[in-house]
Design an enzyme around this catalytic site. Structure first.
Site, PDB file in Angstrom:
ATOM      1  N   ASP A 259       0.824  -1.213   0.000  1.00  0.00           N
ATOM      2  CA  ASP A 259       0.000   0.000   0.000  1.00  0.00           C
ATOM      3  C   ASP A 259       0.854   1.258   0.000  1.00  0.00           C
ATOM      4  OD1 ASP A 259       1.034  -0.265   2.519  1.00  0.00           O
ATOM      5  OD2 ASP A 259      -0.806   0.295   3.577  1.00  0.00           O
TER       6      ASP A 259
ATOM      7  N   HIS B  45      26.662  11.748 -12.865  1.00  0.00           N
ATOM      8  CA  HIS B  45      25.403  11.578 -12.146  1.00  0.00           C
ATOM      9  C   HIS B  45      25.581  10.586 -10.992  1.00  0.00           C
ATOM     10  CE1 HIS B  45      23.325  13.078 -16.020  1.00  0.00           C
ATOM     11  NE2 HIS B  45      23.393  14.051 -15.147  1.00  0.00           N
TER      12      HIS B  45
ATOM     13  N   ASP C 226      26.377  18.844  -6.101  1.00  0.00           N
ATOM     14  CA  ASP C 226      25.344  19.352  -7.021  1.00  0.00           C
ATOM     15  C   ASP C 226      24.013  19.095  -6.332  1.00  0.00           C
ATOM     16  OD1 ASP C 226      23.620  19.983  -9.086  1.00  0.00           O
ATOM     17  OD2 ASP C 226      24.869  19.068 -10.633  1.00  0.00           O
TER      18      ASP C 226
ATOM     19  N   ASP D 166      19.265  25.220  -8.808  1.00  0.00           N
ATOM     20  CA  ASP D 166      20.249  24.228  -9.265  1.00  0.00           C
ATOM     21  C   ASP D 166      21.643  24.781  -8.982  1.00  0.00           C
ATOM     22  OD1 ASP D 166      21.583  22.151 -10.463  1.00  0.00           O
ATOM     23  OD2 ASP D 166      20.645  22.364 -12.428  1.00  0.00           O
TER      24      ASP D 166
ATOM     25  N   HIS E 232      29.955  17.766 -20.737  1.00  0.00           N
ATOM     26  CA  HIS E 232      28.525  18.113 -20.723  1.00  0.00           C
ATOM     27  C   HIS E 232      28.321  19.563 -21.160  1.00  0.00           C
ATOM     28  CE1 HIS E 232      29.066  20.360 -16.940  1.00  0.00           C
ATOM     29  NE2 HIS E 232      29.766  19.332 -16.501  1.00  0.00           N
TER      30      HIS E 232
ATOM     31  N   HIS F 295      21.363  25.195 -19.158  1.00  0.00           N
ATOM     32  CA  HIS F 295      20.033  24.743 -19.545  1.00  0.00           C
ATOM     33  C   HIS F 295      19.000  25.644 -18.874  1.00  0.00           C
ATOM     34  CE1 HIS F 295      19.455  22.923 -15.541  1.00  0.00           C
ATOM     35  NE2 HIS F 295      20.649  22.385 -15.663  1.00  0.00           N
TER      36      HIS F 295
ATOM     37  N   HIS G  68      15.471  20.829 -15.490  1.00  0.00           N
ATOM     38  CA  HIS G  68      15.750  21.021 -16.923  1.00  0.00           C
ATOM     39  C   HIS G  68      14.437  21.499 -17.536  1.00  0.00           C
ATOM     40  CE1 HIS G  68      18.935  17.894 -15.962  1.00  0.00           C
ATOM     41  NE2 HIS G  68      19.600  18.976 -16.284  1.00  0.00           N
TER      42      HIS G  68
ATOM     43  N   GLU H  31      27.157  26.232 -15.758  1.00  0.00           N
ATOM     44  CA  GLU H  31      27.761  25.150 -14.973  1.00  0.00           C
ATOM     45  C   GLU H  31      28.922  24.440 -15.667  1.00  0.00           C
ATOM     46  OE1 GLU H  31      25.216  21.581 -14.710  1.00  0.00           O
ATOM     47  OE2 GLU H  31      23.622  22.811 -15.550  1.00  0.00           O
TER      48      GLU H  31
ATOM     49  N   TYR I 103      36.990  17.648 -15.182  1.00  0.00           N
ATOM     50  CA  TYR I 103      36.999  16.338 -14.536  1.00  0.00           C
ATOM     51  C   TYR I 103      38.290  15.614 -14.914  1.00  0.00           C
ATOM     52  CZ  TYR I 103      32.229  17.927 -14.479  1.00  0.00           C
ATOM     53  OH  TYR I 103      31.118  18.719 -14.315  1.00  0.00           O
TER      54      TYR I 103
ATOM     55  N   ARG J 192      33.166  21.330 -10.459  1.00  0.00           N
ATOM     56  CA  ARG J 192      32.085  21.975 -11.210  1.00  0.00           C
ATOM     57  C   ARG J 192      31.540  23.105 -10.362  1.00  0.00           C
ATOM     58  NH1 ARG J 192      29.260  17.819 -12.518  1.00  0.00           N
ATOM     59  NH2 ARG J 192      27.482  17.825 -11.071  1.00  0.00           N
TER      60      ARG J 192
ATOM     61  N   GLU K 162      28.299  26.091 -10.403  1.00  0.00           N
ATOM     62  CA  GLU K 162      27.030  26.345 -11.090  1.00  0.00           C
ATOM     63  C   GLU K 162      26.198  27.373 -10.342  1.00  0.00           C
ATOM     64  OE1 GLU K 162      23.201  23.714 -12.663  1.00  0.00           O
ATOM     65  OE2 GLU K 162      24.511  22.932 -11.082  1.00  0.00           O
TER      66      GLU K 162
END
Length: 430
Positions: free
Chosen positions: A41, A246, A263, A274, A355, A359, A366, A384, A388, A397, A399
């Site tokens: 449930d 990620h 992040d 963000d 990357h 955005h 996003h 951002e 790496y 990084r 941002e």
């Protein structure tokens, strides 16, 4: 909801923008999200479909919005259907929208119970020629679950095969990308809550803490400031974990001498912030860490300056790549031969910065927004860049979220969040 009631003037403005772009004798329908089951449930916490929230402010399951600008009966030009509440539901699930509360939240005068939808909708469709369907056409979408919206699209195409079909998404991309002042205020609130969380972890972080402990500190600060929590799955990546873009496990111990890439950011009233910051576990950057960090910061600052009305997103990314290439040469990570011999489809800098730089952000992290037309004032973007370096067990990084202005550089919603090396080291030393 934890957040303060939003003025329904915002949702009235958003509806008008959408309806002004609809074809004559057309009707548009927007559905809420489902409550998704886990097993037994158990269910996931409900989150509203951002499109119906954007157009109505209704933050509740089993809700349908109908827009019909040319309905013969004026009261049916904007209609909201909500789940009928009763004393039993109030006891077991808590307060739900009454018809009066639904009007207060949305600014919509005509409210019906959901049980009336089929009959009223059929009647309205006899007056309409075109039906706008709200399909997910976001450039990153990869949805495999059949949503409530998708089930409605399937059913209505079967039930009304003679109607012309149009798409809501192109209109939403146009209007959701350019924020109203009220939306920017809500996003500023989300950024301010994020700032509180970041300052908290600057004081908390030291060698030996675990990534999940940092996550817990952030969540505590976000929720105590009336956020639902994280705007997206948090990344707390220490050491070499920062080279997994990620990384979500957040289960490693933070060791002296390492950097932590965080992040993480708060939402407020369904609006996202963000943020990414990279800090030293020990409270002080090594000379090499500082060198890489300041290279990323320079790229971010130069990229931010380019975010002005008229800039094309694709061209902007190319220019960011050139700036990054220069910094990577300065760091000794690339040499001139690497650049001269690069594949134009995958430039040399992509080895260390793979990357995009920016955005749209808003109701979605996003967010919806046009990407193939020039940038406009009051669009909100992230900036951002990152570098790496797996061989050095280091990833950096940085941002921020910025609002494009009519003239000049964008306004940084995160201008009060520490980012300079000296300030971070000073705060961590306290």
């Amino acid at each position: 909801m934890k957040y303060d009631l939003i003025s329904n003037r915002l949702f009235s403005k958003n509806r008008k923008k959408f309806m002004d772009r609809m074809e004559p004798k057309s009707i548009a329908v927007f559905n809420s999200n489902d409550i998704y089951p886990i097993s037994a449930d158990s269910t996931l916490p409900f989150q509203q479909h951002r499109d119906i929230f954007y157009l109505s402010g209704a933050d509740q399951e089993e809700t349908i919005l109908v827009l019909f600008p040319h309905a013969m009966d004026k009261k049916h030009r904007v209609v909201l259907f909500v789940r009928e509440t009763n004393a039993h539901i109030a006891v077991w699930e808590g307060e739900k929208l009454t018809k009066e509360k639904a009007t207060e939240v949305s600014g919509i005068e005509t409210i019906y119970w959901l049980s009336d939808f089929e009959k009223i909708f059929f009647d309205l469709m006899t007056e309409a020629d075109t039906l706008y369907l709200n399909t997910n056409e976001h450039y990153r979408q990869a949805v495999t679950t059949q949503t409530r919206e998708a089930r409605f699209v399937e059913k209505v195409k079967h039930d009304f095969p003679a109607h012309k079909v149009a798409k809501s998404n192109p209109i939403l991309q146009q209007i959701r990308g350019v924020k109203e002042p009220e939306e920017i205020e809500l996003m500023q609130k989300a950024c301010d809550i994020t700032e509180k969380g970041f300052r908290r972890v600057l004081e908390f972080t030291k060698p030996g803490v675990w990534e999940y402990e940092i996550e817990a500190e952030l969540l505590h600060e976000f929720v105590r400031n009336r956020s639902r929590g994280f705007a997206y799955s948090p990344i707390i990546a220490s050491g070499n974990n920062a080279n997994v873009l990620h990384y979500l496990e957040n289960n490693k111990q933070c060791l002296a001498g390492d950097l932590i890439l965080m992040d993480t950011a708060a939402e407020y009233a369904n609006y996202s912030s963000d943020l990414t910051r990279t800090i030293p576990v020990s409270g002080k950057f090594t000379s090499r860490q500082k060198e890489v960090y300041e290279a990323v910061l320079r790229v971010k600052n130069e990229a931010t300056k380019m975010m002005v009305p008229g800039t094309l997103w694709a061209e902007y990314h190319k220019e960011c790549g050139k700036i990054m290439t220069s910094e990577l040469l300065g760091l000794g990570l690339l040499d001139k031969a690497d650049v001269q011999n690069e594949d134009p489809k995958w430039p040399a800098y992509k080895k260390y910065f793979m990357h995009g730089t920016s955005h749209h952000i808003g109701l979605d992290t996003h967010d919806y927004g046009e990407l193939k037309t020039p940038m406009k004032a009051n669009m909100v973007f992230t900036v951002e860049p990152g570098i790496y370096i797996p061989e050095e067990k280091m990833g950096v990084r940085l941002e921020d979220d910025v609002v494009i202005q009519k003239e000049g550089e964008p306004f940084n919603l995160m201008k009060n969040i520490p980012i300079e090396v000296e300030e971070i080291e000073e705060l961590m030393a306290k």
